[in-house]
Design a protein around this motif. Structure first.
Motif, PDB file in Angstrom:
ATOM      1  N   ASN A  46      11.101   7.231   9.572  1.00 23.28           N
ATOM      2  CA  ASN A  46      11.248   8.663   9.325  1.00 23.28           C
ATOM      3  C   ASN A  46      12.453   9.148  10.119  1.00 23.28           C
ATOM      4  N   ALA A  47      13.534   9.465   9.425  1.00 20.82           N
ATOM      5  CA  ALA A  47      14.798   9.819  10.087  1.00 20.82           C
ATOM      6  C   ALA A  47      14.640  11.036  11.003  1.00 20.82           C
ATOM      7  N   GLU A  48      13.693  11.882  10.721  1.00 23.03           N
ATOM      8  CA  GLU A  48      13.508  13.091  11.536  1.00 23.03           C
ATOM      9  C   GLU A  48      12.868  12.769  12.884  1.00 23.03           C
ATOM     10  N   ARG A  49      12.205  11.611  12.949  1.00 27.47           N
ATOM     11  CA  ARG A  49      11.368  11.332  14.108  1.00 27.47           C
ATOM     12  C   ARG A  49      11.696  10.008  14.790  1.00 27.47           C
ATOM     13  N   ASP A  50      12.022   9.005  13.993  1.00 29.75           N
ATOM     14  CA  ASP A  50      12.129   7.652  14.541  1.00 29.75           C
ATOM     15  C   ASP A  50      13.554   7.279  14.928  1.00 29.75           C
ATOM     16  N   TYR A  51      13.667   6.445  15.962  1.00 24.62           N
ATOM     17  CA  TYR A  51      14.960   5.873  16.330  1.00 24.62           C
ATOM     18  C   TYR A  51      15.160   4.551  15.584  1.00 24.62           C
ATOM     19  N   LEU A  52      14.107   3.772  15.501  1.00 26.76           N
ATOM     20  CA  LEU A  52      14.157   2.484  14.792  1.00 26.76           C
ATOM     21  C   LEU A  52      13.017   2.411  13.765  1.00 26.76           C
ATOM     22  N   PRO A  53      13.210   1.614  12.718  1.00 32.50           N
ATOM     23  CA  PRO A  53      12.118   1.438  11.753  1.00 32.50           C
ATOM     24  C   PRO A  53      11.067   0.469  12.286  1.00 32.50           C
ATOM     25  N   HIS A  54       9.902   0.463  11.685  1.00 30.33           N
ATOM     26  CA  HIS A  54       8.895  -0.568  11.978  1.00 30.33           C
ATOM     27  C   HIS A  54       8.240  -0.985  10.664  1.00 30.33           C
ATOM     28  N   TYR A  55       7.387  -1.987  10.740  1.00 32.06           N
ATOM     29  CA  TYR A  55       6.713  -2.468   9.528  1.00 32.06           C
ATOM     30  C   TYR A  55       5.211  -2.322   9.680  1.00 32.06           C
ATOM     31  N   ASP A  56       4.551  -1.757   8.677  1.00 33.23           N
ATOM     32  CA  ASP A  56       3.100  -1.696   8.645  1.00 33.23           C
ATOM     33  C   ASP A  56       2.596  -2.848   7.775  1.00 33.23           C
ATOM     34  N   GLU A  57       1.488  -3.440   8.194  1.00 35.74           N
ATOM     35  CA  GLU A  57       0.959  -4.551   7.396  1.00 35.74           C
ATOM     36  C   GLU A  57      -0.311  -4.136   6.666  1.00 35.74           C
ATOM     37  N   PHE A  58      -0.407  -4.553   5.429  1.00 42.18           N
ATOM     38  CA  PHE A  58      -1.592  -4.264   4.626  1.00 42.18           C
ATOM     39  C   PHE A  58      -2.036  -5.537   3.922  1.00 42.18           C
ATOM     40  N   GLU A  59      -3.334  -5.767   3.929  1.00 43.12           N
ATOM     41  CA  GLU A  59      -3.863  -6.878   3.143  1.00 43.12           C
ATOM     42  C   GLU A  59      -4.588  -6.297   1.949  1.00 43.12           C
ATOM     43  N   LEU A  60      -4.134  -6.630   0.766  1.00 45.80           N
ATOM     44  CA  LEU A  60      -4.699  -6.009  -0.428  1.00 45.80           C
ATOM     45  C   LEU A  60      -5.075  -7.046  -1.467  1.00 45.80           C
ATOM     46  N   GLU A  61      -6.075  -6.714  -2.258  1.00 49.46           N
ATOM     47  CA  GLU A  61      -6.406  -7.572  -3.385  1.00 49.46           C
ATOM     48  C   GLU A  61      -5.570  -7.130  -4.580  1.00 49.46           C
ATOM     49  N   VAL A  62      -4.879  -8.105  -5.188  1.00 48.34           N
ATOM     50  CA  VAL A  62      -3.968  -7.776  -6.276  1.00 48.34           C
ATOM     51  C   VAL A  62      -4.364  -8.577  -7.505  1.00 48.34           C
ATOM     52  N   SER A  63      -4.389  -7.932  -8.642  1.00 44.77           N
ATOM     53  CA  SER A  63      -4.715  -8.686  -9.856  1.00 44.77           C
ATOM     54  C   SER A  63      -3.445  -9.045 -10.614  1.00 44.77           C
ATOM     55  N   GLN A  64      -3.568  -9.987 -11.527  1.00 50.88           N
ATOM     56  CA  GLN A  64      -2.394 -10.644 -12.113  1.00 50.88           C
ATOM     57  C   GLN A  64      -1.457  -9.709 -12.879  1.00 50.88           C
ATOM     58  N   ASP A  65      -1.983  -8.590 -13.371  1.00 55.13           N
ATOM     59  CA  ASP A  65      -1.108  -7.725 -14.160  1.00 55.13           C
ATOM     60  C   ASP A  65      -0.550  -6.553 -13.359  1.00 55.13           C
ATOM     61  N   GLU A  66      -0.808  -6.510 -12.069  1.00 47.99           N
ATOM     62  CA  GLU A  66      -0.302  -5.387 -11.290  1.00 47.99           C
ATOM     63  C   GLU A  66       1.170  -5.560 -10.928  1.00 47.99           C
ATOM     64  N   VAL A  67       1.882  -4.427 -10.921  1.00 55.44           N
ATOM     65  CA  VAL A  67       3.300  -4.442 -10.554  1.00 55.44           C
ATOM     66  C   VAL A  67       3.466  -3.859  -9.152  1.00 55.44           C
ATOM     67  N   VAL A  68       4.665  -3.965  -8.614  1.00 59.64           N
ATOM     68  CA  VAL A  68       4.907  -3.532  -7.234  1.00 59.64           C
ATOM     69  C   VAL A  68       4.559  -2.053  -7.045  1.00 59.64           C
ATOM     70  N   LEU A  69       4.834  -1.245  -8.066  1.00 60.98           N
ATOM     71  CA  LEU A  69       4.523   0.188  -7.952  1.00 60.98           C
ATOM     72  C   LEU A  69       3.023   0.424  -7.761  1.00 60.98           C
ATOM     73  N   ASP A  70       2.201  -0.435  -8.391  1.00 56.85           N
ATOM     74  CA  ASP A  70       0.750  -0.316  -8.193  1.00 56.85           C
ATOM     75  C   ASP A  70       0.385  -0.498  -6.727  1.00 56.85           C
ATOM     76  N   ILE A  71       1.103  -1.399  -6.066  1.00 58.21           N
ATOM     77  CA  ILE A  71       0.841  -1.658  -4.645  1.00 58.21           C
ATOM     78  C   ILE A  71       1.229  -0.448  -3.804  1.00 58.21           C
ATOM     79  N   LEU A  72       2.423   0.095  -4.080  1.00 63.21           N
ATOM     80  CA  LEU A  72       2.868   1.277  -3.335  1.00 63.21           C
ATOM     81  C   LEU A  72       1.874   2.421  -3.536  1.00 63.21           C
ATOM     82  N   ASN A  73       1.437   2.615  -4.772  1.00 67.01           N
ATOM     83  CA  ASN A  73       0.457   3.678  -5.054  1.00 67.01           C
ATOM     84  C   ASN A  73      -0.855   3.435  -4.317  1.00 67.01           C
TER      85      ASN A  73
END
Lengths: 293, 325
Positions: free
Chosen positions: B17-44
């Protein structure tokens, strides 16, 4: 398996500025019992630059090169990524466009040649890993590359555009190529995992945009060095020239000392097969490796 | 009914967040994904079920608005088009989601795309023609003429090629693949009356096509499979065909190949550099030339190798040349 035979299209650099590439290719082929017939009639592929000036002329010249492999009834192997790109691109365009093929053949017939489309075109790297097989090569290793970290630098024109290249490179993924890394491991070395292995060295703008070329090279080589590479190995003599001859300029652009030996793919394989360094032309490399006795 | 394949996958997600952060970081998520899902489904899924503060652009979900372009493990993708299972096949079960250009992130995946639009506008991305407002007959473009544009008008301005291009990163002036495609879309259009001026814009060393490194990253990155580099090559060809080319190092380098092939079949590398740089300019390469000479990497003129059957090559060059400089 019957003996592998290919028509070798050396390209220009292997006959001039990288004689070590031709020496090591021939030495490795001999050691692996692969027969290579030199295509001495072949011309320059245009290196993607003649293509900018005169597209049709470059098609005619590349088709002529392929004709000579067809005459021998042999698949063609290249030892330069850019030769591979321009030769296979010509083949692709002619094989899928009868009109264009006829236009090119009209010219070729004037000199008694005809392009048919019967010879496959692949880079020597893929002749080794896909036709011969990594396991076969591993069986012939005499001096394993033990304890050495090798950074594979794939070079653009063997992996992109993947739609074209996948027809001759065993389906290598351009975002995660693995063939050279598999080869390194089979030869007893450690393959270095680093982000820039599939990136561009900048060779094609060396004259008009040296800053860009040096920046791209600097990103790649510093990434390899920072991931503990002892040496870089590439299947492309243009990447090799860039990294091997220009390291002082790359260092200037990087703002730090960039010092790492650069090998041609067959030089590395040859070392593991126990071929004498001299036969592999190691003495021609500008960046002298300190681990070869 | 056939069971839908599912996988539990790890996603490392770029956060900033450019308004708040000096450096970026990475959040980790473990999700169940099915074969027809696209990357946007993950972001959503992450935004709707785990962290509502995640920011990203999306709109049409049909691969046509170009707003949801991001990078996964450095591969440029259109989120709504890229199947997660296809990415797993390439990269394995841990995927790193990042914006197109990390340095330009405002918030998470939302980047400042102004450099893209600036370059895009610099090629005058519109038809320039005197239009007769009261035409007496139809202004017909033949199918053959229309085909010259190829697929250049299918660009959706997603920016994938631009942010995958290593020259854009190394040279701030560089116009970049997307805008070159747009330039070609009009230089190849028979109705356009500004062809030469357009070619002058893309002919300049620095911003223009001569700085393309021919890496094909753009061709690989384009979700519409337009092959921007092919259009860049067409622009090079048009620069010669329309007589726009100026005698500079890049132009002489392209032309020099023909001279060299005519003389030897294969290149005379030293002569090519001299021809491109000129007698004076070539001197700056002296340090490299000396280093190469010491290592036996320079063939003296009297030992220059020649292709066999060189007479054929000379004949073909005479009969098959299509451009002059």
């Amino acid at each position: 398996m019957s003996k592998l035979r290919y028509a070798l299209y050396t390209g220009c650099t292997a006959r001039e500025s990288t004689p070590e590439l031709l020496k090591s290719t021939l030495a490795v082929a001999e050691a692996l019992d692969i027969e290579l017939v030199l295509l001495d009639e072949a011309t320059c592929c245009g290196a993607s630059h003649l293509q900018d000036f005169d597209d049709f002329l470059s098609l005619v010249l590349n088709a002529r090169n392929i004709c000579y492999a067809e005459k021998l009834n042999l698949p063609m192997v290249t030892i330069c990524n850019t030769c591979q790109l321009n030769t296979s691109l010509t083949k692709e365009r002619l094989d899928h466009d009868e009109k264009l093929k006829e236009k090119v053949n009209e010219k070729l017939r004037e000199v008694g040649l005809e392009y048919k489309g019967t010879s496959e075109v692949k880079h020597f790297l893929y002749a080794l890993v896909d036709d011969l097989g990594v396991e076969e090569i591993a069986k012939k290793v005499k001096k394993p590359l033990k304890g050495l970290n090798w950074a594979a630098f794939y070079g653009c024109h063997n992996i992109r555009p993947s739609e074209l290249q996948n027809k001759s490179n065993g389906g290598e993924n351009p975002y995660n190529p693995t063939s050279i890394d598999r080869l390194i491991e089979a030869l007893g070395g450690n393959s270095v995992d680093y982000e820039h292995k599939n990136k561009c060295c900048g060779f094609h703008v060396e004259l008009q945009a040296p800053k860009t070329a040096n920046r791209l090279s600097a990103s790649a080589l510093t990434d390899a060095i920072d991931n503990n590479a002892d040496a870089v190995v590439t299947p492309c003599p243009l990447c090799h020239l860039r990294f091997d001859v220009q390291q002082h300029n790359i260092s200037k652009e990087a703002g730090r000392e960039v010092h790492i030996p650069i090998f041609h793919l067959p030089q590395m394989i040859g070392l593991a097969l126990g071929i004498e360094p001299e036969k592999l032309g190691i003495n021609h490399n500008v960046t002298e490796p300190d681990f070869i006795s | 009914m056939e069971e839908i394949a599912k996988k539990r996958l790890k996603f490392k997600v770029f956060r900033f967040n450019a308004e708040r952060d000096y450096l970026p970081h990475y959040d980790e998520f473990e999700l169940e994904v099915s074969q027809d899902e696209v990357v946007l489904d993950i972001l959503n899924k992450i935004k709707w079920e785990h962290d509502g503060s995640l920011s990203y652009r999306r709109s049409c979900r049909h691969g046509i608005c170009g707003s949801c372009a991001i990078k996964v493990n450095n591969k440029p993708v259109l989120s709504c088009k890229e199947r997660v299972f296809d990415l797993v096949e390439i990269f394995g079960e841990e995927l790193v989601l990042e914006p197109q250009d990390k340095k330009r992130a405002y918030k998470d995946f939302v980047i400042n795309k102004s450099n893209f639009w600036e370059k895009y506008n610099s090629v005058k991305p519109y038809l320039i023609a005197q239009v007769d407002e009261h035409p007496k007959s139809e202004n017909i473009v033949s199918p053959e003429e229309a085909e010259k544009i190829e697929d250049a008008d299918y660009c959706i301005q997603c920016g994938n090629c631009f942010y995958a291009c290593p020259v854009v990163e190394a040279n701030e002036e560089y116009i970049g693949p997307a805008a070159f495609v747009k330039a070609y879309r009009f230089t190849a259009d028979v109705r356009d009356e500004d062809k030469k001026e357009r070619l002058e814009i893309v002919d300049k060393i620095g911003p223009g096509v001569w700085d393309c490194v021919k890496c094909f990253e753009c061709a690989e990155a384009c979700p519409k499979e337009l092959s921007p580099i092919t259009k860049i090559t067409h622009l090079h060809n048009q620069i010669f065909e329309e007589g726009v080319a100026k005698s500079n190092v890049a132009v002489r380098h392209a032309v020099g190949f023909k001279h060299s092939i005519k003389k030897h079949g294969i290149l005379d590398e030293g002569e090519l550099v001299r021809y491109s740089e000129g007698n004076f300019g070539v001197l700056k390469h002296l340090p490299e030339a000396i280093a190469m000479f010491k290592k036996g990497k320079i063939v003296p003129p009297w030992k220059m190798p020649k292709s066999k059957n060189l007479d054929e090559v000379k004949k073909l060059i005479k009969s098959s040349s299509t451009t002059k400089f």
